[in-house]
Enzyme design. Structure first.
Site: not given
Ligand SMILES: NC(=O)C1=CN([C@@H]2O[C@H](COP(=O)(O)OP(=O)(O)OC[C@H]3O[C@@H](n4cnc5c(N)ncnc54)[C@H](O)[C@@H]3O)[C@@H](O)[C@H]2O)C=CC1
Ligand SMILES: O=C([O-])CC(=O)C(=O)O
Length: 258
Positions: A122, A180, A210
Site C-alpha cells: 500500500a 505490514n 501512509h
C-alpha cells in the site's frame, strides 16, 4: 508463469479476477490453497483453478510461483515449506519481522537458490529507500499511518486517537493486519528497531493514508500515499492488491524499472 495462490480473500480474489479477465497468457493462477474446501468450491468453476487443502499437494501441483495473500500468522506457518520449493511473492510482509525467522527463510532460499519477492503493497518509494540504505547514506526513516477509526478500534470516539507509537517490530506484533507496510519499509531501510511508526485512528477518514519521511546524506524524501480501501475490506488498500499483480508482471519482464 503458473501461480499457486494462498488465501482467496480480498487480494486473492482481485488477482483471480484480473488475471482471468485479461485472459493473461503470461501469468495464470492454476492452484489455490484454502482451509475450507466447501467455502471456496465455486472458485474451481469460476476461474478454472484446482483447490488444495494440503500444502504438500499444492506445492506438487504444476506451479512456478506461490503468491501468499492470507495473513501474517498463516505466512509464518507455511513459508519455510513454500520457499524451499518455489519462488514466492509475500504480501503479509510482517511474517518476516522476527529476526530468527527472517534468518531461517534467508538460509533456505540461499541453499535452494530461490527468491522471495516483497511487493510494495500500500506504499511506494521503496526503491529509493533501498538504494540509499545500500549506499550507507540513510539516517532516519519514519512512517505515520492514518486509518479510519472503526478499522482499528472497537469503540471509536469523535477524536483522532494515536493507537500506536514505537518501532516497526512492535507495530506489526500489535497490528498484524494493518501495518505490514512498516516492515517493507524497515527491511528496505534502517531495520525494524530503527524505523519509527505512528498509527492514528481517525473517525473522519475513509482512506488509508501512509506518510513516509526519509533523511540521509542524499537529502530528504517524503511520500504520502492516500489509499482508497477495498469496499469489501476497509483494512486493505486497493493499491496493495495492485502491487502484487505488479510484482508478478515484473517477474515476467526483462527490463526492470527501479
Ligand atoms: N504489505 C501491504 O501493504 C499489505 C499487506 N496485507 C496483507 O495481506 C493479507 C491479505 O489481505 P486481504 O486479502 O485483504 O485479507 P482477507 O482477510 O480479505 O483475505 C485473507 C484470506 O486468507 C484466508 N486464509 C487465512 N489463513 C489461511 C491459511 N492458513 N491458509 C489459506 N488461506 C488462509 C482467509 O480465509 C481469507 O480468505 C493481510 O492479512 C495482510 O497480512 C494487506 C494489506 C496491505
Ligand atoms: O492496506 C494498507 O493500507 C496497509 C495495510 O493494511 C498493511 O500494511 O497491512
Amino acid at each position: 508463469m503458473r501461480v499457486g495462490l494462498i488465501g482467496a480473500g480480498t487480494i486473492g480474489t482481485y488477482l483471480l479476477d484480473e488475471l482471468s479477465r485479461k485472459n493473461d497468457q503470461d501469468i495464470r493462477i492454476t492452484s489455490v490453497f484454502v482451509r475450507n474446501l466447501e467455502k471456496y468450491q465455486h472458485l474451481e468453476e469460476r476461474y478454472g483453478v484446482q483447490l488444495y487443502t494440503s500444502v504438500d499437494e499444492f506445492l506438487d501441483s504444476s506451479i512456478d510461483v506461490v503468491v501468499e495473500a492470507a495473513n501474517v500468522q498463516a505466512a509464518r506457518e507455511v513459508l519455510p515449506d513454500i520457499v524451499s520449493e518455489k519462488e514466492t511473492v509475500l504480501i503479509s510482509i510482517g511474517a518476516l519481522a522476527e529476526e530468527n525467522f527472517f534468518n531461517k527463510i534467508t538460509e533456505i532460499i540461499n541453499e535452494k537458490n530461490h527468491r522471495v519477492h516483497l511487493p510494495s503493497g500500500a506504499i511506494g518509494g521503496l526503491d529509493l529507500i533501498e538504494n540509499v540504505t545500500e549506499a550507507g547514506i540513510i539516517d532516519t526513516l519514519s512512517l505515520v499511518t492514518r486509518k479510519p477509526a472503526h478499522t482499528l478500534l472497537s469503540e471509536p470516539t469523535d477524536e483522532t486517537k494515536t493507537v500506536f507509537e514505537g518501532n516497526a517490530a512492535e507495530a506489526i506484533e500489535q497490528y498484524p493486519k494493518n501495518i505490514n507496510v512498516s516492515i517493507a519499509l524497515a527491511l528496505a531501510g534502517v531495520g525494524l528497531q530503527q524505523t519509527k511508526v505512528t498509527l492514528l485512528a481517525d473517525p473522519n477518514l475513509d482512506k488509508n493514508i501512509h506518510s513516509i519521511q526519509v533523511s540521509g546524506d542524499f537529502g530528504t524524501a517524503s511520500f504520502e500515499i492516500s489509499n482508497n480501501p477495498f469496499p469489501s475490506n476497509k483494512n486493505t488498500s486497493y493499491l496493495a492488491a495492485v502491487s502484487v499483480l505488479g510484482t508478478l508482471k515484473k517477474m515476467t519482464k526483462r527490463i526492470n524499472i527501479g
